[in-house]
Write a protein that holds these residues in place. Structure first.
Motif, mmCIF file in Angstrom:
data_model
loop_
_atom_site.group_PDB
_atom_site.id
_atom_site.type_symbol
_atom_site.label_atom_id
_atom_site.label_comp_id
_atom_site.label_asym_id
_atom_site.label_seq_id
_atom_site.Cartn_x
_atom_site.Cartn_y
_atom_site.Cartn_z
ATOM 1 N N GLN A 1 0.822 -1.204 0.000
ATOM 2 C CA GLN A 1 0.000 0.000 0.000
ATOM 3 C C GLN A 1 0.862 1.262 0.000
ATOM 4 O O GLN A 1 0.482 2.283 -0.577
ATOM 5 N N VAL A 2 2.028 1.210 0.645
ATOM 6 C CA VAL A 2 2.922 2.369 0.645
ATOM 7 C C VAL A 2 3.421 2.634 -0.777
ATOM 8 O O VAL A 2 3.498 3.789 -1.228
ATOM 9 N N HIS A 3 3.770 1.581 -1.501
ATOM 10 C CA HIS A 3 4.204 1.751 -2.889
ATOM 11 C C HIS A 3 3.089 2.385 -3.729
ATOM 12 O O HIS A 3 3.356 3.284 -4.545
ATOM 13 N N ARG A 4 1.851 1.930 -3.551
ATOM 14 C CA ARG A 4 0.744 2.508 -4.313
ATOM 15 C C ARG A 4 0.521 3.968 -3.936
ATOM 16 O O ARG A 4 0.251 4.811 -4.787
ATOM 17 N N PHE A 5 0.598 4.258 -2.646
ATOM 18 C CA PHE A 5 0.381 5.636 -2.195
ATOM 19 C C PHE A 5 1.444 6.570 -2.775
ATOM 20 O O PHE A 5 1.145 7.668 -3.246
ATOM 21 N N VAL A 6 2.695 6.126 -2.757
ATOM 22 C CA VAL A 6 3.781 6.971 -3.259
ATOM 23 C C VAL A 6 3.698 7.098 -4.773
ATOM 24 O O VAL A 6 3.955 8.165 -5.347
ATOM 25 N N ALA A 7 3.314 6.000 -5.468
ATOM 26 C CA ALA A 7 3.254 6.028 -6.931
ATOM 27 C C ALA A 7 2.249 7.062 -7.427
ATOM 28 O O ALA A 7 2.450 7.690 -8.468
ATOM 29 N N GLU A 8 1.168 7.277 -6.688
ATOM 30 C CA GLU A 8 0.174 8.263 -7.106
ATOM 31 C C GLU A 8 0.695 9.700 -6.994
ATOM 32 O O GLU A 8 0.213 10.591 -7.685
ATOM 33 N N ARG A 9 1.678 9.913 -6.113
ATOM 34 C CA ARG A 9 2.140 11.270 -5.829
ATOM 35 C C ARG A 9 3.588 11.510 -6.272
ATOM 36 O O ARG A 9 4.178 12.538 -5.931
ATOM 37 N N ARG A 10 4.152 10.561 -7.010
ATOM 38 C CA ARG A 10 5.546 10.683 -7.411
ATOM 39 C C ARG A 10 5.718 11.818 -8.425
ATOM 40 O O ARG A 10 4.928 11.954 -9.356
ATOM 41 N N THR A 11 6.749 12.615 -8.240
ATOM 42 C CA THR A 11 7.034 13.750 -9.137
ATOM 43 C C THR A 11 8.273 13.524 -9.990
ATOM 44 O O THR A 11 8.468 14.216 -10.993
ATOM 45 N N ARG A 12 9.132 12.591 -9.593
ATOM 46 C CA ARG A 12 10.368 12.324 -10.342
ATOM 47 C C ARG A 12 10.344 10.904 -10.863
ATOM 48 O O ARG A 12 9.783 9.997 -10.215
ATOM 49 N N PRO A 13 10.959 10.656 -12.008
ATOM 50 C CA PRO A 13 11.000 9.280 -12.525
ATOM 51 C C PRO A 13 11.798 8.384 -11.583
ATOM 52 O O PRO A 13 12.743 8.813 -10.927
ATOM 53 N N VAL A 14 11.419 7.121 -11.551
ATOM 54 C CA VAL A 14 12.186 6.149 -10.773
ATOM 55 C C VAL A 14 13.424 5.747 -11.570
ATOM 56 O O VAL A 14 13.599 6.110 -12.738
ATOM 57 N N ARG A 15 14.315 4.998 -10.941
ATOM 58 C CA ARG A 15 15.578 4.643 -11.591
ATOM 59 C C ARG A 15 15.375 3.855 -12.878
ATOM 60 O O ARG A 15 16.199 3.913 -13.786
ATOM 61 N N SER A 16 14.292 3.108 -12.945
ATOM 62 C CA SER A 16 14.052 2.304 -14.158
ATOM 63 C C SER A 16 13.655 3.164 -15.343
ATOM 64 O O SER A 16 13.584 2.680 -16.465
ATOM 65 N N GLY A 17 13.396 4.467 -15.095
ATOM 66 C CA GLY A 17 13.041 5.357 -16.192
ATOM 67 C C GLY A 17 11.554 5.441 -16.447
ATOM 68 O O GLY A 17 11.124 6.128 -17.378
ATOM 69 N N ARG A 18 10.742 4.731 -15.643
ATOM 70 C CA ARG A 18 9.305 4.805 -15.836
ATOM 71 C C ARG A 18 8.782 6.177 -15.453
ATOM 72 O O ARG A 18 9.313 6.832 -14.554
ATOM 73 N N LYS A 19 7.726 6.614 -16.105
ATOM 74 C CA LYS A 19 7.152 7.917 -15.816
ATOM 75 C C LYS A 19 6.430 7.869 -14.471
ATOM 76 O O LYS A 19 5.998 6.810 -14.032
ATOM 77 N N PRO A 20 6.268 9.015 -13.832
ATOM 78 C CA PRO A 20 5.477 9.031 -12.596
ATOM 79 C C PRO A 20 4.048 8.554 -12.856
ATOM 80 O O PRO A 20 3.442 8.878 -13.881
ATOM 81 N N ARG A 21 3.543 7.788 -11.935
ATOM 82 C CA ARG A 21 2.230 7.176 -12.132
ATOM 83 C C ARG A 21 1.095 8.180 -11.955
ATOM 84 O O ARG A 21 -0.022 7.945 -12.360
ATOM 85 N N SER A 22 1.386 9.298 -11.322
ATOM 86 C CA SER A 22 0.325 10.255 -11.031
ATOM 87 C C SER A 22 -0.339 10.744 -12.307
ATOM 88 O O SER A 22 -1.549 10.933 -12.368
ATOM 89 N N ALA A 23 0.462 10.988 -13.356
ATOM 90 C CA ALA A 23 -0.123 11.466 -14.610
ATOM 91 C C ALA A 23 -1.038 10.406 -15.213
ATOM 92 O O ALA A 23 -2.122 10.703 -15.697
ATOM 93 N N LYS A 24 -0.612 9.142 -15.160
ATOM 94 C CA LYS A 24 -1.434 8.062 -15.704
ATOM 95 C C LYS A 24 -2.710 7.890 -14.901
ATOM 96 O O LYS A 24 -3.789 7.681 -15.446
ATOM 97 N N ALA A 25 -2.587 8.025 -13.562
ATOM 98 C CA ALA A 25 -3.764 7.859 -12.718
ATOM 99 C C ALA A 25 -4.770 8.953 -12.966
ATOM 100 O O ALA A 25 -5.971 8.720 -13.039
ATOM 101 N N SER A 26 -4.260 10.205 -13.119
ATOM 102 C CA SER A 26 -5.192 11.304 -13.351
ATOM 103 C C SER A 26 -5.856 11.187 -14.710
ATOM 104 O O SER A 26 -7.010 11.568 -14.886
ATOM 105 N N ALA A 27 -5.125 10.643 -15.694
ATOM 106 C CA ALA A 27 -5.725 10.490 -17.016
ATOM 107 C C ALA A 27 -6.803 9.421 -17.020
ATOM 108 O O ALA A 27 -7.777 9.522 -17.764
ATOM 109 N N SER A 28 -6.628 8.376 -16.169
ATOM 110 C CA SER A 28 -7.614 7.305 -16.141
ATOM 111 C C SER A 28 -8.803 7.635 -15.262
ATOM 112 O O SER A 28 -9.781 6.897 -15.250
ATOM 113 N N GLU A 29 -8.728 8.725 -14.502
ATOM 114 C CA GLU A 29 -9.836 9.097 -13.642
ATOM 115 C C GLU A 29 -11.004 9.558 -14.490
ATOM 116 O O GLU A 29 -10.841 10.326 -15.420
#
Length: 552
Positions: free
Chosen positions: A376-404
């Motif tokens: 749950q901590v990973h999910r909570f942080v993924a929604e509010r992440r502002t910087r890309p993770v080391r793997s280069g994936r985009k922050p999930r917040s933009a994807k979550a807001s688009a799917s809302e």
């Protein structure tokens, strides 16, 4: 040795004998003579003796048997065809019985309370052992009580096999006792029972059309009373049916000035995974196809019951889809309870400070008492992440807001919750609930539906609190005025509900005037469910009836 209880028609002959697992009490009959069962002549001429050893009520912590000396007598009447007869204690023993009558009654009473297997286990501890089959046999042999003729009865249905077979329970409202269990809930069965009980002067029922027809056929002289709780429930269900069709239109209504968009606490569930979102989308597509098919068949004039049978759907689902102007999509889940809730404020503050390492944050709140995993901590942080993770994936917040879904911030409660708010008096609503109702009442039809629902609820609740309308004329005028107004309502579900009330107008009036209801029958159904569970679903109607009637 004296024993601490009397033995009918007998006296103790010798000392009580102790064996390794039971006691034996030798007894003799008090009478020195016997009467022939054929001619009735008394005789003192003894032919022979034999012994019977029936089980009896236990002494202290030991099983007890009686050794009864039974004498055979000559019948001295020359005209009697019987030559020899035996004198037995008929009050104590039945012919050929292996247990005394009082022991059998005690075992049967235990069986009434505990059932067959449960009663057998308890009887073993009480030193009155019997098999479960014997316990049930003793219960079924108990005579039904002679009860006074019922005058006021309440009837309700109960599930013999849920979803498949249903029966009817009949309760004496004056004595608070179950009178009978009927094998089904059809009008002919109810009418037949009422015809056999011509003393019934009042029947309380739950607005079932079958029960109304059965009461009219079997007891036309009886007053019918609709149950107030079911009237309120039917009103809320009518509002809910209308909301299923109008919910999409009501969601487009604007917020009132000063209304809060988002509460201070978390108001939606945590983000779902991609797999979960894909499964939800596929489920929506399947139900969309079903919705389109229902609407197509309903527009072609097919009855709702025929559509339900053809598509294998519940009739309530077909009714909901047929009345919905648009597909009644499942609304986004609200915020349910989570182990993470006490730590949401701390996590949001740490993220604002720039800490977006979910594992590090999980370790911090774990030291503060968080008992859950890091998921749950990973999910909570993924929604509010502002910087890309080391793997280069985009922050999930933009994807979550688009799917809302659009307008998710202004979503209304689901139809069932919203219907509950619309039938409540405004005085019991809190600030946020009152804001939702005020927003919905911007729609003219919704405002009319809410006014009708509140008025009807006030009428029924006033009668339920012991404040009935002054007299019959006032009650008739109030309910008939409400029905007249409701039948012209633009909401079809409300108009249909009003038509149903008009068909049962006498019973509805009585519900506002009389103190009787089928609430007692509802309570007895709960007790019947408990007894069915004790019987593990294997009890027949005869055994259930005896346990309900005899144990009352």
């Amino acid at each position: 040795m004296n024993i601490p209880y009397a033995i009918p028609e007998c006296r103790v002959a010798h000392l009580v004998e102790r064996h390794h697992d039971h006691l034996v009490v030798p007894v003799r009959l008090d009478a020195a003579t016997g009467c022939c069962p054929e001619c009735g002549h008394a005789s003192r001429s003894v032919h022979s003796r034999y012994h019977r050893q029936p089980a009896d009520l236990p002494l202290s912590t030991s099983q007890t048997k009686l050794r009864i000396e039974v004498r055979r007598f000559y019948c001295l009447n020359p005209t009697c065809r019987r030559r020899i007869f035996a004198k037995t204690p008929t009050d104590l023993l039945a012919p050929h019985a292996r247990r005394t009558r009082r022991l059998g009654e005690a075992q049967a009473r235990v069986g009434l309370a505990c059932g067959g297997a449960g009663g057998a286990r308890l009887l073993a501890h009480l030193h009155m052992p019997a098999s479960r089959a014997t316990v049930l046999r003793l219960v079924t042999r108990m005579p039904m009580p002679d009860t006074p003729a019922p005058i006021r009865v309440g009837i309700d249905d109960w599930a013999i096999r849920k979803g498949s077979r249903y029966g009817t329970i009949v309760v004496d409202l004056d004595r608070h006792r179950v009178v009978d269990l009927l094998p089904d809930r059809t009008a002919p069965t109810v009418a037949g029972w009422l015809e056999r009980h011509s003393s019934v002067a009042l029947v309380a029922w739950d607005r079932s059309t079958e029960y109304a027809r059965g009461a009219s056929l079997g007891a036309p002289q009886a007053q019918q009373v609709a149950d107030r709780w079911h009237l309120l429930t039917n009103m809320r269900q009518a509002v809910e049916r209308w909301l299923h069709g109008a919910h999409a239109r009501l969601r487009s209504l604007p917020l009132l000035p000063g209304s809060t968009v988002r509460p201070a606490r978390r108001n939606r569930a945590f983000a779902r995974s991609t797999t979960e979102l894909e499964a939800a989308a596929q489920s929506r597509m399947r139900w969309q196809v079903v919705y389109d098919e229902v609407r197509h068949r309903h527009a072609a004039g097919k009855p709702l019951l025929a559509i339900a049978r053809a598509l294998g759907l519940a009739r309530a689902t077909v009714r909901k889809y047929a009345s919905a102007e648009t597909f009644p999509a499942r609304l986004p889940h609200g915020a349910g309870p989570s182990l993470l809730d006490p730590h949401v404020a701390y996590l949001a503050g740490r993220i604002d400070e720039g800490s977006e390492n979910a594992m590090a944050l999980w370790r911090e709140i774990r030291e503060q008492g968080y008992p859950g995993t890091s998921r749950q901590v990973h999910r909570f942080v993924a929604e509010r992440r502002t910087r890309p993770v080391r793997s280069g994936r985009k922050p999930r917040s933009a994807k979550a807001s688009a799917s809302e879904p659009p307008g998710s911030e202004t979503l209304l409660p689901p139809a069932r919750q919203l219907a509950w708010l619309l039938v409540q008096p405004t005085s019991v609503l809190n600030e946020s609930e009152a804001a939702v109702v005020s927003r919905v009442e911007q729609d003219d039809t919704a405002r009319a539906v809410t006014g009708l629902a509140r008025r009807f609820t006030a009428l029924v609740r006033a009668a339920g609190k012991g404040n009935p309308v002054a007299d019959d004329r006032d009650a008739a005028a109030d309910i008939e005025a409400w029905i007249t107004k409701a039948r012209t309502c633009e909401a079809p579900a409300i108009a249909t509900f009003a038509s149903g009330l008009e068909a049962d107008i006498a019973a509805v009036r009585a519900a506002l005037m009389e103190p009787w209801s089928s609430g007692q029958a509802e309570g007895q159904v709960n007790r019947l469910k408990l007894i069915k569970r004790q019987c593990y679903g294997r009890a027949g109607l005869n055994l259930l009836k005896r346990r309900m009637v005899l144990a009352a």
